[in-house]
Design a protein around this motif. Structure first.
Motif, PDB file in Angstrom:
ATOM      1  N   ARG A 144       0.973  -1.229  -0.018  1.00  0.00           N
ATOM      2  CA  ARG A 144      -0.155   0.080  -0.005  1.00  0.00           C
ATOM      3  C   ARG A 144       0.769   1.239   0.101  1.00  0.00           C
ATOM      4  NH1 ARG A 144      -4.666   2.203   1.196  1.00  0.00           N
ATOM      5  NH2 ARG A 144      -4.912   4.073   2.812  1.00  0.00           N
ATOM      6  N   HIS A 145       2.003   1.394   0.826  1.00  0.00           N
ATOM      7  CA  HIS A 145       2.734   2.270   0.894  1.00  0.00           C
ATOM      8  C   HIS A 145       3.461   2.699  -0.396  1.00  0.00           C
ATOM      9  CE1 HIS A 145       6.528   4.263   2.157  1.00  0.00           C
ATOM     10  NE2 HIS A 145       6.018   4.582   3.206  1.00  0.00           N
ATOM     11  N   ALA A 146       4.141   1.250  -1.262  1.00  0.00           N
ATOM     12  CA  ALA A 146       4.495   1.454  -2.312  1.00  0.00           C
ATOM     13  C   ALA A 146       3.764   2.359  -3.416  1.00  0.00           C
ATOM     14  CB  ALA A 146       4.924   0.178  -2.965  1.00  0.00           C
ATOM     15  N   ALA A 147       2.601   1.809  -3.584  1.00  0.00           N
ATOM     16  CA  ALA A 147       1.353   2.354  -4.361  1.00  0.00           C
ATOM     17  C   ALA A 147       1.340   3.725  -4.101  1.00  0.00           C
ATOM     18  CB  ALA A 147       0.119   1.665  -4.077  1.00  0.00           C
ATOM     19  N   ILE A 148       1.153   4.236  -2.957  1.00  0.00           N
ATOM     20  CA  ILE A 148       1.165   5.734  -2.844  1.00  0.00           C
ATOM     21  C   ILE A 148       2.474   6.462  -3.144  1.00  0.00           C
ATOM     22  CG2 ILE A 148       0.447   7.547  -1.143  1.00  0.00           C
ATOM     23  CD1 ILE A 148      -1.011   5.003   0.510  1.00  0.00           C
ATOM     24  N   THR A 149       3.278   5.934  -2.522  1.00  0.00           N
ATOM     25  CA  THR A 149       4.675   6.717  -2.785  1.00  0.00           C
ATOM     26  C   THR A 149       5.262   6.575  -4.158  1.00  0.00           C
ATOM     27  OG1 THR A 149       6.147   4.918  -2.099  1.00  0.00           O
ATOM     28  CG2 THR A 149       5.771   6.251  -0.277  1.00  0.00           C
ATOM     29  N   ASN A 150       4.734   5.922  -5.053  1.00  0.00           N
ATOM     30  CA  ASN A 150       5.231   5.681  -6.158  1.00  0.00           C
ATOM     31  C   ASN A 150       4.233   6.536  -7.211  1.00  0.00           C
ATOM     32  OD1 ASN A 150       7.712   3.680  -7.035  1.00  0.00           O
ATOM     33  ND2 ASN A 150       6.514   2.704  -5.551  1.00  0.00           N
ATOM     34  N   ALA A 151       3.083   6.658  -6.705  1.00  0.00           N
ATOM     35  CA  ALA A 151       2.067   7.560  -7.448  1.00  0.00           C
ATOM     36  C   ALA A 151       2.594   9.009  -7.270  1.00  0.00           C
ATOM     37  CB  ALA A 151       0.722   7.426  -6.844  1.00  0.00           C
ATOM     38  N   LEU A 152       3.144   9.200  -6.128  1.00  0.00           N
ATOM     39  CA  LEU A 152       3.729  10.634  -5.688  1.00  0.00           C
ATOM     40  C   LEU A 152       4.930  11.034  -6.529  1.00  0.00           C
ATOM     41  CD1 LEU A 152       2.625  10.800  -1.967  1.00  0.00           C
ATOM     42  CD2 LEU A 152       1.677  12.327  -3.804  1.00  0.00           C
ATOM     43  N   ASP A 153       5.797   9.971  -6.468  1.00  0.00           N
ATOM     44  CA  ASP A 153       7.038   9.765  -7.408  1.00  0.00           C
ATOM     45  C   ASP A 153       6.895  10.077  -8.940  1.00  0.00           C
ATOM     46  OD1 ASP A 153       8.202   9.791  -5.213  1.00  0.00           O
ATOM     47  OD2 ASP A 153       9.048   7.593  -5.642  1.00  0.00           O
ATOM     48  N   ALA A 154       5.540   9.499  -9.214  1.00  0.00           N
ATOM     49  CA  ALA A 154       5.169   9.683 -10.777  1.00  0.00           C
ATOM     50  C   ALA A 154       4.591  11.148 -10.892  1.00  0.00           C
ATOM     51  CB  ALA A 154       4.342   8.573 -11.221  1.00  0.00           C
ATOM     52  N   GLY A 155       4.454  11.838 -10.191  1.00  0.00           N
ATOM     53  CA  GLY A 155       3.696  13.240 -10.332  1.00  0.00           C
ATOM     54  C   GLY A 155       2.283  13.361 -10.054  1.00  0.00           C
ATOM     55  N   VAL A 156       1.923  12.230  -9.450  1.00  0.00           N
ATOM     56  CA  VAL A 156       0.306  12.287  -9.254  1.00  0.00           C
ATOM     57  C   VAL A 156       0.010  13.375  -8.345  1.00  0.00           C
ATOM     58  CG1 VAL A 156      -1.598  11.105  -8.305  1.00  0.00           C
ATOM     59  CG2 VAL A 156      -0.151  10.020  -9.763  1.00  0.00           C
ATOM     60  N   PRO A 157      -0.747  14.468  -8.385  1.00  0.00           N
ATOM     61  CA  PRO A 157      -1.096  15.447  -7.433  1.00  0.00           C
ATOM     62  C   PRO A 157      -1.394  14.911  -5.999  1.00  0.00           C
ATOM     63  CG  PRO A 157      -2.177  16.084  -9.583  1.00  0.00           C
ATOM     64  CD  PRO A 157      -1.515  14.669  -9.633  1.00  0.00           C
ATOM     65  N   LEU A 158      -1.120  15.669  -4.987  1.00  0.00           N
ATOM     66  CA  LEU A 158      -1.454  15.212  -3.548  1.00  0.00           C
ATOM     67  C   LEU A 158      -2.976  14.797  -3.502  1.00  0.00           C
ATOM     68  CD1 LEU A 158      -0.551  14.595  -0.921  1.00  0.00           C
ATOM     69  CD2 LEU A 158      -0.754  16.983  -0.390  1.00  0.00           C
ATOM     70  N   ARG A 159      -3.630  15.896  -4.037  1.00  0.00           N
ATOM     71  CA  ARG A 159      -5.166  15.489  -3.809  1.00  0.00           C
ATOM     72  C   ARG A 159      -5.470  13.989  -4.727  1.00  0.00           C
ATOM     73  NH1 ARG A 159      -9.190  16.161  -7.353  1.00  0.00           N
ATOM     74  NH2 ARG A 159     -11.327  16.583  -6.481  1.00  0.00           N
ATOM     75  N   ASP A 160      -5.162  13.678  -5.728  1.00  0.00           N
ATOM     76  CA  ASP A 160      -5.337  12.533  -6.479  1.00  0.00           C
ATOM     77  C   ASP A 160      -4.705  11.396  -5.666  1.00  0.00           C
ATOM     78  OD1 ASP A 160      -6.877  14.022  -8.227  1.00  0.00           O
ATOM     79  OD2 ASP A 160      -5.078  14.177  -9.651  1.00  0.00           O
ATOM     80  N   ALA A 161      -3.641  11.467  -5.232  1.00  0.00           N
ATOM     81  CA  ALA A 161      -3.004  10.700  -4.278  1.00  0.00           C
ATOM     82  C   ALA A 161      -3.860  10.143  -2.945  1.00  0.00           C
ATOM     83  CB  ALA A 161      -1.528  11.000  -3.938  1.00  0.00           C
ATOM     84  N   GLN A 162      -4.298  11.322  -2.451  1.00  0.00           N
ATOM     85  CA  GLN A 162      -5.155  11.242  -1.305  1.00  0.00           C
ATOM     86  C   GLN A 162      -6.477  10.284  -1.659  1.00  0.00           C
ATOM     87  OE1 GLN A 162      -6.557  15.073   0.288  1.00  0.00           O
ATOM     88  NE2 GLN A 162      -7.857  13.927   1.818  1.00  0.00           N
ATOM     89  N   ILE A 163      -6.888  10.421  -2.818  1.00  0.00           N
ATOM     90  CA  ILE A 163      -8.071   9.840  -3.237  1.00  0.00           C
ATOM     91  C   ILE A 163      -7.699   8.328  -3.542  1.00  0.00           C
ATOM     92  CG2 ILE A 163      -9.764   9.636  -4.975  1.00  0.00           C
ATOM     93  CD1 ILE A 163      -9.775  12.506  -5.416  1.00  0.00           C
ATOM     94  N   LEU A 164      -6.539   8.087  -3.953  1.00  0.00           N
ATOM     95  CA  LEU A 164      -6.158   6.814  -4.170  1.00  0.00           C
ATOM     96  C   LEU A 164      -5.999   6.096  -3.019  1.00  0.00           C
ATOM     97  CD1 LEU A 164      -4.730   4.317  -5.766  1.00  0.00           C
ATOM     98  CD2 LEU A 164      -2.611   5.662  -5.392  1.00  0.00           C
ATOM     99  N   ALA A 165      -5.311   6.861  -1.906  1.00  0.00           N
ATOM    100  CA  ALA A 165      -4.974   5.977  -0.633  1.00  0.00           C
ATOM    101  C   ALA A 165      -6.443   6.087   0.323  1.00  0.00           C
ATOM    102  CB  ALA A 165      -3.890   6.936   0.185  1.00  0.00           C
ATOM    103  N   ARG A 166      -7.365   6.814   0.045  1.00  0.00           N
ATOM    104  CA  ARG A 166      -8.458   6.762   0.671  1.00  0.00           C
ATOM    105  C   ARG A 166      -8.368   7.622   2.076  1.00  0.00           C
ATOM    106  NH1 ARG A 166     -10.073   1.841   0.935  1.00  0.00           N
ATOM    107  NH2 ARG A 166      -8.177   1.341  -0.113  1.00  0.00           N
ATOM    108  N   HIS A 167      -7.400   8.539   2.156  1.00  0.00           N
ATOM    109  CA  HIS A 167      -6.879   9.270   3.212  1.00  0.00           C
ATOM    110  C   HIS A 167      -8.021  10.176   3.693  1.00  0.00           C
ATOM    111  CE1 HIS A 167      -2.433   7.699   3.098  1.00  0.00           C
ATOM    112  NE2 HIS A 167      -3.226   7.009   3.888  1.00  0.00           N
ATOM    113  N   ALA A 168      -8.654  10.378   4.798  1.00  0.00           N
ATOM    114  CA  ALA A 168      -9.369  11.694   5.373  1.00  0.00           C
ATOM    115  C   ALA A 168      -8.595  12.874   5.221  1.00  0.00           C
ATOM    116  CB  ALA A 168     -10.118  11.251   6.584  1.00  0.00           C
ATOM    117  N   ASP A 169      -7.391  12.970   5.752  1.00  0.00           N
ATOM    118  CA  ASP A 169      -6.514  14.119   5.673  1.00  0.00           C
ATOM    119  C   ASP A 169      -5.352  13.903   4.772  1.00  0.00           C
ATOM    120  OD1 ASP A 169      -4.871  16.059   6.623  1.00  0.00           O
ATOM    121  OD2 ASP A 169      -5.643  15.829   8.829  1.00  0.00           O
ATOM    122  N   PRO A 170      -5.355  15.121   4.265  1.00  0.00           N
ATOM    123  CA  PRO A 170      -4.170  14.988   3.159  1.00  0.00           C
ATOM    124  C   PRO A 170      -2.820  15.115   3.940  1.00  0.00           C
ATOM    125  CG  PRO A 170      -5.126  17.260   3.211  1.00  0.00           C
ATOM    126  CD  PRO A 170      -6.113  16.234   3.885  1.00  0.00           C
TER     127      PRO A 170
END
Length: 198
Positions: A144-170
């Motif tokens: 799960r950590h790898a999915a989120i960190t690699n999405a951010l490394d790939a340039g996915v905006p924080l808001r979209d990475a938050q949606i991917l992770a389903r985190h309530a707080d950015p």
């Protein structure tokens, strides 16, 4: 008297995730073990599911199409429903795992054919990591950590990475950003180009 202190956030997650090349190797190796290992690896490493969420996925949960996307419906942490799009590579491994079945739990124990539980998810991840020769402890949360960190490394905006992770707080998602201090990616560059046309 008691004082309510503010919650202190760590700068970065302490979980050992996988970098891009390790994640690619993990996904490739998982598919060579069994179709069940492959499906589990993609649910954890691409769709960032938690162990219990991945174990609970049913074939019926990903039959819907919304706005042109096949979606996986799940109930996440805090009993929050979510719908996640399934990319073609993920859908391919899920369909291989499903085979001719039309209902029931998707990922099964390869030998008995019984549905997996969280302990099985952990054991399956350990087997994949060992086969992929990843030299450190890897847990389902590492994927799960790898999915989120690699999405951010790939340039996915924080808001979209938050949606991917389903985190309530950015701020929770920010802890996964390994290159947060990279001045080349600082927002001031994008804002200047947007406003000044430079």
């Amino acid at each position: 008297m008691y004082a309510r202190l503010p919650k202190v956030h760590r700068d970065e997650s302490r979980t050992q995730g996988l970098d891009r090349l390790e994640l690619i190797r993990f996904l490739q190796v998982a598919q060579t073990i069994t179709v069940h290992h492959g499906a589990l690896a993609y649910l954890l490493g691409i769709n960032a599911l938690r162990a219990s969420e991945a174990a609970a996925v049913r074939i019926e949960d990903y039959t819907d199409v919304l706005r042109g996307h096949r979606v996986l419906h799940l109930v996440g942490k805090g009993n929050k429903p979510a719908a996640m799009p399934l990319t073609v590579p993920v859908l391919r491994v899920l369909e291989a795992c499903r085979g001719e079945r039309t209902s029931g739990r998707l990922v099964l124990r390869p030998l008995s054919g019984n549905p997996i539980d969280r302990r099985d998810v952990y054991r399956m991840v350990q087997r994949i990591a060992k086969t992929a020769k990843i030299p450190r402890h890897i847990s389902p949360h590492s994927l799960r950590h790898a999915a989120i960190t690699n999405a951010l490394d790939a340039g996915v905006p924080l808001r979209d990475a938050q949606i991917l992770a389903r985190h309530a707080d950015p701020r929770t998602t920010e802890h996964y950003d390994r290159v947060r201090g990279n001045l080349d990616r600082h927002g001031v560059h994008f804002l200047t180009a947007y406003v000044a046309g430079v």
